[in-house]
Design a protein around this motif. Structure first.
Motif, PDB file in Angstrom:
ATOM      1  N   ARG A  34       0.834  -1.216   0.000  1.00  0.00           N
ATOM      2  CA  ARG A  34       0.000   0.000   0.000  1.00  0.00           C
ATOM      3  C   ARG A  34       0.865   1.262   0.000  1.00  0.00           C
ATOM      4  N   ARG A  35       1.971   1.231   0.761  1.00  0.00           N
ATOM      5  CA  ARG A  35       2.853   2.398   0.793  1.00  0.00           C
ATOM      6  C   ARG A  35       3.493   2.629  -0.582  1.00  0.00           C
ATOM      7  N   ALA A  36       3.917   1.555  -1.245  1.00  0.00           N
ATOM      8  CA  ALA A  36       4.530   1.676  -2.565  1.00  0.00           C
ATOM      9  C   ALA A  36       3.543   2.248  -3.575  1.00  0.00           C
ATOM     10  N   MET A  37       2.291   1.806  -3.533  1.00  0.00           N
ATOM     11  CA  MET A  37       1.277   2.321  -4.458  1.00  0.00           C
ATOM     12  C   MET A  37       1.007   3.809  -4.208  1.00  0.00           C
ATOM     13  N   ARG A  38       1.029   4.206  -2.934  1.00  0.00           N
ATOM     14  CA  ARG A  38       0.817   5.627  -2.622  1.00  0.00           C
ATOM     15  C   ARG A  38       1.970   6.475  -3.170  1.00  0.00           C
ATOM     16  N   ARG A  56       5.123  18.025   1.377  1.00  0.00           N
ATOM     17  CA  ARG A  56       4.769  16.718   1.949  1.00  0.00           C
ATOM     18  C   ARG A  56       5.235  15.581   1.044  1.00  0.00           C
ATOM     19  N   THR A  57       5.103  15.771  -0.252  1.00  0.00           N
ATOM     20  CA  THR A  57       5.571  14.744  -1.204  1.00  0.00           C
ATOM     21  C   THR A  57       7.073  14.549  -1.086  1.00  0.00           C
ATOM     22  N   ILE A  58       7.808  15.648  -0.963  1.00  0.00           N
ATOM     23  CA  ILE A  58       9.267  15.554  -0.858  1.00  0.00           C
ATOM     24  C   ILE A  58       9.664  14.853   0.440  1.00  0.00           C
ATOM     25  N   ARG A  59       8.942  15.156   1.542  1.00  0.00           N
ATOM     26  CA  ARG A  59       9.260  14.494   2.813  1.00  0.00           C
ATOM     27  C   ARG A  59       9.011  12.988   2.730  1.00  0.00           C
ATOM     28  N   ILE A  60       7.921  12.599   2.066  1.00  0.00           N
ATOM     29  CA  ILE A  60       7.616  11.167   1.919  1.00  0.00           C
ATOM     30  C   ILE A  60       8.699  10.478   1.092  1.00  0.00           C
ATOM     31  N   LEU A  61       9.167  11.124   0.022  1.00  0.00           N
ATOM     32  CA  LEU A  61      10.217  10.530  -0.806  1.00  0.00           C
ATOM     33  C   LEU A  61      11.519  10.394  -0.023  1.00  0.00           C
ATOM     34  N   LYS A  62      11.835  11.389   0.820  1.00  0.00           N
ATOM     35  CA  LYS A  62      13.059  11.307   1.617  1.00  0.00           C
ATOM     36  C   LYS A  62      13.024  10.121   2.567  1.00  0.00           C
ATOM     37  N   ARG A  63      11.849   9.888   3.187  1.00  0.00           N
ATOM     38  CA  ARG A  63      11.742   8.802   4.162  1.00  0.00           C
ATOM     39  C   ARG A  63      11.709   7.428   3.500  1.00  0.00           C
ATOM     40  N   ASN A  64      11.293   7.383   2.248  1.00  0.00           N
ATOM     41  CA  ASN A  64      11.140   6.099   1.549  1.00  0.00           C
ATOM     42  C   ASN A  64      11.904   6.130   0.222  1.00  0.00           C
ATOM     43  N   ARG A  65      13.190   6.500   0.279  1.00  0.00           N
ATOM     44  CA  ARG A  65      13.926   6.760  -0.963  1.00  0.00           C
ATOM     45  C   ARG A  65      14.048   5.506  -1.832  1.00  0.00           C
ATOM     46  N   TRP A  66      14.294   4.316  -1.230  1.00  0.00           N
ATOM     47  CA  TRP A  66      14.468   3.122  -2.057  1.00  0.00           C
ATOM     48  C   TRP A  66      13.159   2.687  -2.706  1.00  0.00           C
ATOM     49  N   ILE A  67      12.065   2.807  -1.971  1.00  0.00           N
ATOM     50  CA  ILE A  67      10.761   2.498  -2.568  1.00  0.00           C
ATOM     51  C   ILE A  67      10.464   3.483  -3.690  1.00  0.00           C
ATOM     52  N   ALA A  68      10.775   4.761  -3.461  1.00  0.00           N
ATOM     53  CA  ALA A  68      10.539   5.783  -4.480  1.00  0.00           C
ATOM     54  C   ALA A  68      11.361   5.515  -5.737  1.00  0.00           C
ATOM     55  N   LEU A  69      12.616   5.104  -5.565  1.00  0.00           N
ATOM     56  CA  LEU A  69      13.468   4.826  -6.723  1.00  0.00           C
ATOM     57  C   LEU A  69      12.952   3.625  -7.510  1.00  0.00           C
ATOM     58  N   ARG A  70      12.462   2.614  -6.790  1.00  0.00           N
ATOM     59  CA  ARG A  70      11.930   1.450  -7.495  1.00  0.00           C
ATOM     60  C   ARG A  70      10.688   1.830  -8.293  1.00  0.00           C
ATOM     61  N   ARG A 114      26.203   0.228  -4.771  1.00  0.00           N
ATOM     62  CA  ARG A 114      26.862   0.791  -5.954  1.00  0.00           C
ATOM     63  C   ARG A 114      26.086   0.425  -7.213  1.00  0.00           C
ATOM     64  N   TYR A 115      25.618  -0.814  -7.257  1.00  0.00           N
ATOM     65  CA  TYR A 115      24.829  -1.278  -8.408  1.00  0.00           C
ATOM     66  C   TYR A 115      23.533  -0.483  -8.528  1.00  0.00           C
ATOM     67  N   ALA A 116      22.856  -0.283  -7.396  1.00  0.00           N
ATOM     68  CA  ALA A 116      21.599   0.478  -7.398  1.00  0.00           C
ATOM     69  C   ALA A 116      21.835   1.911  -7.847  1.00  0.00           C
ATOM     70  N   ALA A 117      22.895   2.520  -7.347  1.00  0.00           N
ATOM     71  CA  ALA A 117      23.192   3.910  -7.734  1.00  0.00           C
ATOM     72  C   ALA A 117      23.467   4.010  -9.232  1.00  0.00           C
TER      73      ALA A 117
END
Length: 941
Positions: A34-38, A56-70, A114-117
């Protein structure tokens, strides 16, 4: 509280804690989804919104950076974004500090970061901003990270990017081959860089230019490639020759005499593409040299298909004064056109050399097919007169005629039908092998008895039979308890390693995106080989499942291993198969091939019809005809999920050392609904034996093989779904069969191949890895009758005993690493010797409780260490199997938990009994494969 009761309470608490962990993990997965879909909604909204993102969107992305990148990666793969939309997303992630965070992670001590980056920065940095990727590529040592960096630099297209890519080729190996393929996606900016670096004396720059030139047809690049054909560096010469695909003019007639064999073969094929009628006789000179014979033949076949009107002149040339070797090559080139020539009433005296050479070389498929369908009586009579002497001179041709010609035609030729299947008898164990097994059985029986007598004598107890029997029961029960504890503790250790491996694999898979994996050179090419024997009920669904896989470069080879049902007929009708004559480079001896077929509906499908020789023989036949880097063995009654192969090969690219084999995850398809080879719904079977095997598979594959793979000790890769490096398989002579170079046979061909590969790499002294992909799922039918389970487990255990006997020199041998020091002793102690004591232990327990020799406290101890400890292992296996994915519904999970408890009462004892009598039976009777009855897939209504 007594010790037995404490032990019981402890294991009950552990089982309860494991159950709670399982329920918590399922709830956590739902919350993460549910968090990933949001977050996906927020990113998509930011891409299409003209206003800047909210705080608020920027704060959510900061807290969930790996989910956001995926989610960003998935959005790029699912949507075609405009340039301004991409820029909005880049600004959003820069504002959130994620771009700067990834640039720091390029120098992380953790490889996956390193691979993810490297993967994610190509979405966030503009081409001019990708110098951090260049700096990292200069220092990076892991191949998969370097490939990800190259992908990002190629899309940048700057001079700095191409310079760094060229310099990185110095490391060579598989990485250089990957870059060679990846350079083909270099954009228009490559042209400018190549022109500026054209005069560089560095061979690395020359190779990089040539790799890109293979897809850019410009005059000055063609001139450069022609010039590089004489370069002193063989890698530069090979790269230059590869440019002939788009610039054929670089391989002129003089290059056919080149000292470089690779260039010479390519030059011959290139010459054939521009061949004119007056040059054909001169071209035939290439048939005289063994090293250019195959290339000349392929080139001549291309010429004939391009200019069929020249066939008559070729036939005249065939009977002229050319050399015998030239006649042979020309005849073989024309053999594929036999039906066309015969139907057009070409004089048989001109056709005679072609017919003879086709019959002698094994390319008689089209000739036999024409004879069966011809209705011209006069032509048929003349043709039979021509081939009748050949059936006497050429035994292989005679055998093909007896098997495939219609009965009336055989009578005209004076031949008898020979359509009977002839099974190759299994090679029995040698006298020395049987002596070793007899010695092992003697030790298994005598050692406990001697130890019991020694302990009893030293105890000074009464020497009466009753006292000795009671002492023996108590002593053996203690040993059995320690055996159960030791085995389950080993499983607990393997579970720890499994958790580490599963986290590693899940983390990497979540980083992958399809656009990257489909880039040429990133994942290896694969030939999928599916042997089929009496599989008419499931073969079409399996074939469709394989042909719809999500993978960039693969082929499917279905091998009909002399089925006695309608397997080959079903395939012919459904796929409209057409018989072809095919040349293969493999050299593994197999049972005779009846015919090779292509499907006009799908060029990826190749069907081989052969005489029965067993599954291993069928796989060897497929390996012979395979043309890709890896071969994947799969049962024809199995189904792959669309991304299973991609998940498996993406695991291959992550290894530090050469990956020689990878195993897939096997799950029972019983109860699932299948439609045209596609898994529509996953369900637990209502059959109790199928449910028992489900929990058994989860424990064996997820908790066992995943852990063994973590310490590079995996010895078993299921024949239902396994991936092997073709080059290494060919080096050891393929699967073990009586026809092979080892002249031995086994029913455990899948494990034996892995063990022999490990042994081969140990002898060569080369580093390697045998991996296991926990999420590359293969769904296969399991037996639903007790008799079928008995046959299957009997075959598995016989195969294990044969392999341990053949490769006994690996046991405790440090040359073979952890496989020799850990895995081989484990299988000897717990899989071969252990079942005897386990089976006897259950009998002793029953006798002890029945006679009152064993107390209720002993019962509680045994119940705890055998039943509750075993249930704990099954619970952990279930937790791991649903890590990141859900297979079973709540009621099905409850059913599996119940099965994990009840399997200890009857089923496990039966499996121990099967293994005991399998080993004993090997000394007296040599059994074969024992084919199981299949009911087919349950179709969706």
């Amino acid at each position: 509280m007594s010790f037995p009761l404490l032990l019981l309470v402890l294991f009950l608490l552990l089982d309860g804690a494991a159950l709670g962990l399982f329920l918590f993990s399922k709830g956590r997965q739902k919350r993460q989804y549910r968090r990933a879909m949001r977050i996906r909604e927020l990113i998509t909204e930011a891409a299409f919104s003209l206003s800047e993102a909210h705080g608020r969107t920027i704060r959510i992305l900061k807290r969930n950076r790996w989910i956001a990148l995926r989610q960003l990666s998935q959005i790029h793969g699912a949507l075609v974004l405009k340039q301004d939309e991409k820029q909005r997303l880049s600004r959003l992630f820069k504002t959130a500090g994620i771009s700067r965070y990834l640039q720091r992670k390029l120098n992380s001590r953790y490889t996956w970061k390193r691979y993810a980056a490297a993967l994610y920065l190509r979405f966030l940095l503009a081409p001019a901003e990708r110098s951090p990727l260049s700096r990292r590529l200069k220092k990076e040592t892991r191949d998969h990270v370097r490939i990800a960096l190259v992908k990002g630099l190629l899309t940048a297209g700057t001079d700095e990017a191409f310079d760094v890519i060229a310099e990185s080729l110095a490391r060579g190996g598989d990485y250089a081959d990957s870059v060679a393929s990846m350079m083909r996606i270099a954009g228009y900016r490559f042209i400018g860089w190549a022109r500026r670096r054209l005069e560089s004396p560095d061979s690395l720059y020359k190779r990089t230019i040539l790799y890109g030139a293979a897809v850019h047809a410009t005059e000055w690049l063609s001139d450069f490639a022609r010039k590089m054909l004489s370069d002193p560096d063989p890698l530069v010469r090979k790269a230059a020759a590869d440019c002939s695909g788009i610039c054929p003019e670089i391989l002129n007639k003089q290059e056919t005499a080149s000292r470089d064999r690779y260039i010479r073969s390519l030059a011959v094929q290139t010459e054939a593409r521009s061949l004119r009628q007056q040059d054909v006789r001169d071209f035939c000179r290439h048939f005289d040299k063994e090293e250019t014979f195959q290339a000349a033949r392929q080139g001549m076949q291309v010429y004939i298909s391009r200019r069929p009107e020249e066939i008559s002149s070729l036939l005249k040339l065939l009977v002229s004064d050319i050399s015998p070797q030239q006649q042979r090559g020309l005849a073989l080139s024309l053999a594929g056109r036999l039906p066309f020539l015969l139907a057009n009433r070409t004089p048989l005296e001109q056709m005679a050399p072609v017919i003879r050479e086709a019959a002698a070389s094994g390319y008689s498929a089209s000739l036999i097919s024409f004879l069966n369908h011809n209705r011209d009586t006069l032509l048929q009579t003349k043709l039979l007169q021509l081939i009748a002497p050949l059936t006497k001179e050429l035994p292989a041709f005679r055998h093909s005629c007896q098997r495939f010609l219609d009965t009336p035609i055989l009578k005209d030729l004076g031949l008898e039908e020979n359509r009977r299947e002839e099974d190759l008898p299994r090679t029995p164990l040698s006298i020395r092998d049987r002596g070793i097994l007899i010695g092992l059985l003697s030790l298994i029986i005598s050692v406990p008895f001697i130890l019991l007598c020694t302990w009893f004598y030293r105890s000074g107890a009464d020497l009466s039979p009753a006292v000795f029997a009671a002492f023996s029961v108590r002593a053996f029960t203690s040993v059995f308890a320690w055996y159960a504890v030791s085995l389950n503790c080993i499983y607990l250790v393997l579970i720890v390693f499994s958790v580490m491996n599963l986290i590693h694999q899940t983390r990497y898979w979540n980083l992958q995106d399809q656009e990257f994996l489909f880039t040429p050179g990133v994942v290896p090419s694969v030939s999928i080989i599916a042997p089929a024997f009496n599989e008419e009920k499931t073969v079409i669904e399996s074939a469709n499942s394989l042909l719809t896989l999500v993978y960039p470069d693969y082929e499917v080879i279905l091998v009909n291993d002399g089925s006695r049902d309608g397997t080959i007929d079903v395939l012919k009708e459904y796929f409209q198969l057409a018989r072809i004559d095919m040349v293969h480079e493999g050299g593994i001896n197999t049972a005779p091939v009846r015919g090779v077929y292509r499907s006009p509906l799908n060029q990826r499908l190749l069907v081989i019809d052969k005489e029965n020789g067993g599954k291993a023989d069928a796989l060897n036949c497929g390996i012979n005809h395979a043309s890709r880097e890896y071969v994947c063995s799969i049962d024809s009654d199995s189904l792959l999920e669309p991304d299973s192969l991609l998940r498996m090969t993406s695991e291959a690219m992550l290894g530090k050392h050469e990956t020689i084999a990878i195993g897939g995850n096997i799950l029972p398809v019983n109860g699932c609904q299948v439609d045209h080879g596609s898994l529509q719904q996953i369900s637990l079977s209502s059959n109790r034996y199928a449910r028992l095997q489900t929990i058994e598979y989860l424990r064996s594959f997820v908790a066992g093989r995943l852990g063994w793979a973590r310490i590079n000790s995996l010895l078993i890769i299921s024949g239902a779904f396994g991936l092997f490096r073709r080059k290494r398989v060919m080096e050891i002579g393929g699967y073990l069969t009586g026809r092979g170079i080892h002249r031995r046979d086994t029913v455990g061909e899948d494990m034996e191949l892995v063990v022999r590969l490990i042994r081969h790499m140990g002898i060569l002294g080369k580093a390697f890895r045998v991996a296991y992909s926990a999420t590359a799922n293969c769904w296969t039918e399991v037996p639903e009758k007790l008799s079928g389970i008995y046959k299957q487990r009997d075959r598995w255990h016989r195969g294990l005993v044969e392999i341990m006997t053949y490769h006994r020199g690996m046991i405790l041998n440090p040359k073979y690493g952890a496989a020799g020091l850990l895995a081989m002793p484990y299988f000897l102690l717990f899989e071969i010797i252990g079942p005897f004591y386990e089976f006897a232990g259950y009998l002793v327990l029953i006798t002890g409780f029945a006679t009152g020799v064993l107390s209720f406290g002993i019962f509680l101890i045994m119940f705890s260490v055998v039943v509750l400890f075993g249930a704990l292992i099954s619970l952990f296996s279930l937790i791991l199997s649903e890590y990141g994915i859900v297979y079973f519904r709540k009621l099905e999970v409850i059913s599996l938990l119940r099965v994990s408890f009840t399997e200890n009462f009857g089923y496990r004892q039966l499996m121990a009994w099967v293994r005991v009598f399998s080993l004993v039976g090997m000394l007296f009777k040599n059994k074969g494969w024992q084919k199981l009855e299949r009911k087919g897939f349950e179709r969706k209504s």
